[in-house]
Enzyme design. Structure first.
Site, PDB file in Angstrom:
ATOM      1  N   GLU A  23       0.830  -1.218   0.000  1.00  0.00           N
ATOM      2  CA  GLU A  23       0.000   0.000   0.000  1.00  0.00           C
ATOM      3  C   GLU A  23       0.864   1.267   0.000  1.00  0.00           C
ATOM      4  OE1 GLU A  23      -3.739  -0.101   2.008  1.00  0.00           O
ATOM      5  OE2 GLU A  23      -3.798  -2.292   1.959  1.00  0.00           O
TER       6      GLU A  23
HETATM    7  N1  COS Z   1      -6.166  11.766  -3.756  1.00  0.00           N
HETATM    8  C1  COS Z   1      -6.685  12.210  -4.897  1.00  0.00           C
HETATM    9  N2  COS Z   1      -5.974  12.411  -6.007  1.00  0.00           N
HETATM   10  C2  COS Z   1      -4.666  12.151  -5.956  1.00  0.00           C
HETATM   11  C3  COS Z   1      -4.032  11.689  -4.793  1.00  0.00           C
HETATM   12  C4  COS Z   1      -4.848  11.491  -3.651  1.00  0.00           C
HETATM   13  N3  COS Z   1      -4.357  11.030  -2.510  1.00  0.00           N
HETATM   14  N4  COS Z   1      -2.719  11.492  -5.044  1.00  0.00           N
HETATM   15  C5  COS Z   1      -2.526  11.844  -6.323  1.00  0.00           C
HETATM   16  N5  COS Z   1      -3.703  12.228  -6.873  1.00  0.00           N
HETATM   17  C6  COS Z   1      -3.948  12.700  -8.220  1.00  0.00           C
HETATM   18  C7  COS Z   1      -3.138  13.961  -8.525  1.00  0.00           C
HETATM   19  O1  COS Z   1      -3.813  15.115  -8.077  1.00  0.00           O
HETATM   20  C8  COS Z   1      -3.046  13.913 -10.028  1.00  0.00           C
HETATM   21  O2  COS Z   1      -4.229  14.350 -10.600  1.00  0.00           O
HETATM   22  P1  COS Z   1      -4.298  15.760 -11.448  1.00  0.00           P
HETATM   23  O3  COS Z   1      -3.333  15.594 -12.585  1.00  0.00           O
HETATM   24  O4  COS Z   1      -5.725  15.845 -11.855  1.00  0.00           O
HETATM   25  O5  COS Z   1      -3.891  16.823 -10.468  1.00  0.00           O
HETATM   26  C9  COS Z   1      -2.963  12.408 -10.289  1.00  0.00           C
HETATM   27  O6  COS Z   1      -3.501  11.750  -9.162  1.00  0.00           O
HETATM   28  C10 COS Z   1      -1.561  11.925 -10.544  1.00  0.00           C
HETATM   29  O7  COS Z   1      -0.787  12.303  -9.428  1.00  0.00           O
HETATM   30  P2  COS Z   1       0.753  12.592  -9.512  1.00  0.00           P
HETATM   31  O8  COS Z   1       1.044  13.505 -10.669  1.00  0.00           O
HETATM   32  O9  COS Z   1       1.191  13.028  -8.168  1.00  0.00           O
HETATM   33  O10 COS Z   1       1.288  11.134  -9.900  1.00  0.00           O
HETATM   34  P3  COS Z   1       2.692  10.479  -9.756  1.00  0.00           P
HETATM   35  O11 COS Z   1       2.906   9.587 -10.902  1.00  0.00           O
HETATM   36  O12 COS Z   1       3.738  11.513  -9.450  1.00  0.00           O
HETATM   37  O13 COS Z   1       2.497   9.478  -8.495  1.00  0.00           O
HETATM   38  C11 COS Z   1       2.295   8.754  -6.255  1.00  0.00           C
HETATM   39  C12 COS Z   1       2.013   9.853  -7.271  1.00  0.00           C
HETATM   40  C13 COS Z   1       3.770   8.388  -6.216  1.00  0.00           C
HETATM   41  C14 COS Z   1       1.907   9.343  -4.914  1.00  0.00           C
HETATM   42  C15 COS Z   1       1.429   7.520  -6.602  1.00  0.00           C
HETATM   43  O14 COS Z   1       1.804   6.967  -7.824  1.00  0.00           O
HETATM   44  C16 COS Z   1       1.455   6.447  -5.546  1.00  0.00           C
HETATM   45  O15 COS Z   1       0.831   6.581  -4.486  1.00  0.00           O
HETATM   46  N6  COS Z   1       2.170   5.339  -5.838  1.00  0.00           N
HETATM   47  C17 COS Z   1       2.188   4.192  -4.954  1.00  0.00           C
HETATM   48  C18 COS Z   1       1.058   3.301  -5.274  1.00  0.00           C
HETATM   49  C19 COS Z   1       0.934   2.216  -4.269  1.00  0.00           C
HETATM   50  O16 COS Z   1       0.599   2.458  -3.128  1.00  0.00           O
HETATM   51  N7  COS Z   1       1.201   0.995  -4.727  1.00  0.00           N
HETATM   52  C20 COS Z   1       1.038  -0.128  -3.897  1.00  0.00           C
HETATM   53  C21 COS Z   1      -0.011  -0.963  -4.532  1.00  0.00           C
HETATM   54  S1  COS Z   1      -1.374  -1.280  -3.568  1.00  0.00           S
HETATM   55  S2  COS Z   1      -0.735  -2.779  -2.456  1.00  0.00           S
END
Ligand code: COS
Length: 380
Positions: free
Chosen positions: A363
């Site tokens: 996660e």
């Molecule tokens: N709530 C709502 N929207 C969100 C958000 C959240 N918590 N986090 C990101 N977003 C949205 C952003 O606002 C963006 O949307 P807009 O372009 O409309 O503004 C979109 O999602 C993409 O976000 P971002 O540009 O920040 O994407 P990145 O590729 O930089 O990645 C992270 C962001 C690294 C935070 C994300 O990819 C992540 O959480 N990765 C880990 C995933 C994970 O937990 N994997 C484990 C699998 S589940 S066991």
């Protein structure tokens, strides 16, 4: 500010503690050793309302708050993190995700069965080449009018073989990037949906982790969650709550190891006295106790923010980052306090140490939590 728990929260804590000691503890070492899924225990947890704790009662949930859920998660995780991850995924990723963003038909059809524990669910985001980099989804859901055709592979899926209902994240329109991603409800048994072999893991060995293959699976459009292109936001919003659950799991693993170490230190004698009387051990216990209390405060605060309609993206990332670090450090120290006995399975702490590691990975890894935290503090 009031740091005391309500009577209801104390009752839930006691019920979860009793369940953990009476139902999870017997056989936990064997289930870990043999990689046996706790079917019977999960069925009972469903009957007691632990699988849809935060879901509204109209959908067969228990209608409780997030604080109740994290309190229960801590108690269950003290004893059996393989069972508690099933509780966490079903509650905060699957049930919460469907209740918050699904439509009424989806809630009637799927949520009611998931919240009661009649069936359990899985959340399918990670892929062989997209774990942390979650926008790089290779799985495709091609729009065919009234249905999608799903193709691709998902990896490390908790409840992968045992679930009946899967929330699958897939790319529909690559040109739109993350705005072209959808979340689909997929049922076990749909044509072309295959469950891969079970993973042989370091920890949480009683939980059921699989890869999944989708080969031209026809998924009706009514199974899409939210508007077209909402899938990535769905995953991110849902994972924020999921991280509170995993933080609570990490807290429970740490607290479980600490309680065992404390008991052992008061019983085991060396150099003519209980080892707790040696400062080398007493100071370890002091550090463990302090870190666990700090982790608990972060977890409770994040749960409180969620319950009070505040943004909890930052607090859930901080809670998970810190609690999982504490879980790792505390379990290592618990093994050390147990000495030679800590290295053998009968004393439980070696299992807790192995189980702790995954809380820094799933996660969202600790490194991903630091991305979320640093972006948040730098933006404000
Ligand atoms: N709530 C709502 N929207 C969100 C958000 C959240 N918590 N986090 C990101 N977003 C949205 C952003 O606002 C963006 O949307 P807009 O372009 O409309 O503004 C979109 O999602 C993409 O976000 P971002 O540009 O920040 O994407 P990145 O590729 O930089 O990645 C992270 C962001 C690294 C935070 C994300 O990819 C992540 O959480 N990765 C880990 C995933 C994970 O937990 N994997 C484990 C699998 S589940 S066991």
């Amino acid at each position: 500010m009031d740091f005391s728990l309500s009577e209801e929260h104390i009752m839930i804590q006691q019920a979860a503690r009793d369940f953990a000691n009476n139902e999870l503890l017997p056989g936990v070492i064997e289930r870990d050793e043999n990689q046996t899924f706790p079917h019977e225990q999960i069925k009972k947890l469903g009957e007691l309302g632990f699988l849809g704790m935060m879901t509204d009662t109209q959908y067969n949930g228990s209608g409780m708050d997030t604080l109740s859920y994290v309190i229960a998660m801590e108690e269950l995780s003290k004893v059996d993190a393989s069972a508690s991850v099933v509780v966490s995924v079903n509650n905060s990723l699957v049930c919460w995700g469907l209740e918050a963003f699904g439509n009424e038909e989806q809630k009637q059809k799927y949520l009611s069965r998931l919240a009661s524990g009649e069936v359990i669910g899985a959340f399918c985001l990670s892929e062989p080449e997209a774990g942390s980099d979650a926008t790089s989804q290779k799985t495709t859901a091609i729009d065919k009018g009234d249905h999608y055709i799903l193709n691709g592979t998902k990896n490390w899926i908790t409840n992968g073989g045992t679930a009946d209902i899967y929330l699958v994240i897939a790319q529909t329109n690559r040109e739109k990037g993350h705005k072209g991603i959808n979340a689909l409800i997929v049922e076990k048994g749909m044509d072309g949906f295959e469950i891969g072999p079970k993973e042989n893991k370091l920890g949480i060995r009683g939980s059921d982790t699989h890869s999944l293959n989708f080969n031209d699976v026809k998924v009706p459009k009514e199974n899409r969650i939210g508007e077209d292109g909402f899938g990535f936001k769905f995953a991110m919003k849902t994972l924020s709550g999921g991280r509170i659950g995993i933080a609570a799991q990490a807290l429970g693993i740490a607290a479980g190891a600490y309680e065992l170490a404390l008991k052992y230190a008061k019983e085991r004698k060396a150099f003519g006295t209980e080892i707790a009387n040696h400062q080398a051990i007493a100071f370890k216990l002091a550090d463990m106790h302090t870190q666990i209390e700090a982790a608990r405060n972060l977890v409770y605060k994040s749960a409180w923010e969620k319950d009070n309609g505040k943004n909890y993206d930052l607090s859930s990332a901080m809670a998970k980052l810190y609690a999982s670090k504490v879980a790792m450090e505390t379990t290592v120290e618990a093994v050390q306090i147990h000495g030679g006995n800590g290295f053998v399975k009968d004393y439980h702490v070696e299992r807790l140490m192995r189980d702790a590691k995954i809380t820094q990975i799933y996660e969202g890894t600790s490194e991903i939590q630091k991305i979320v935290i640093s972006r948040s503090i730098l933006q404000n």
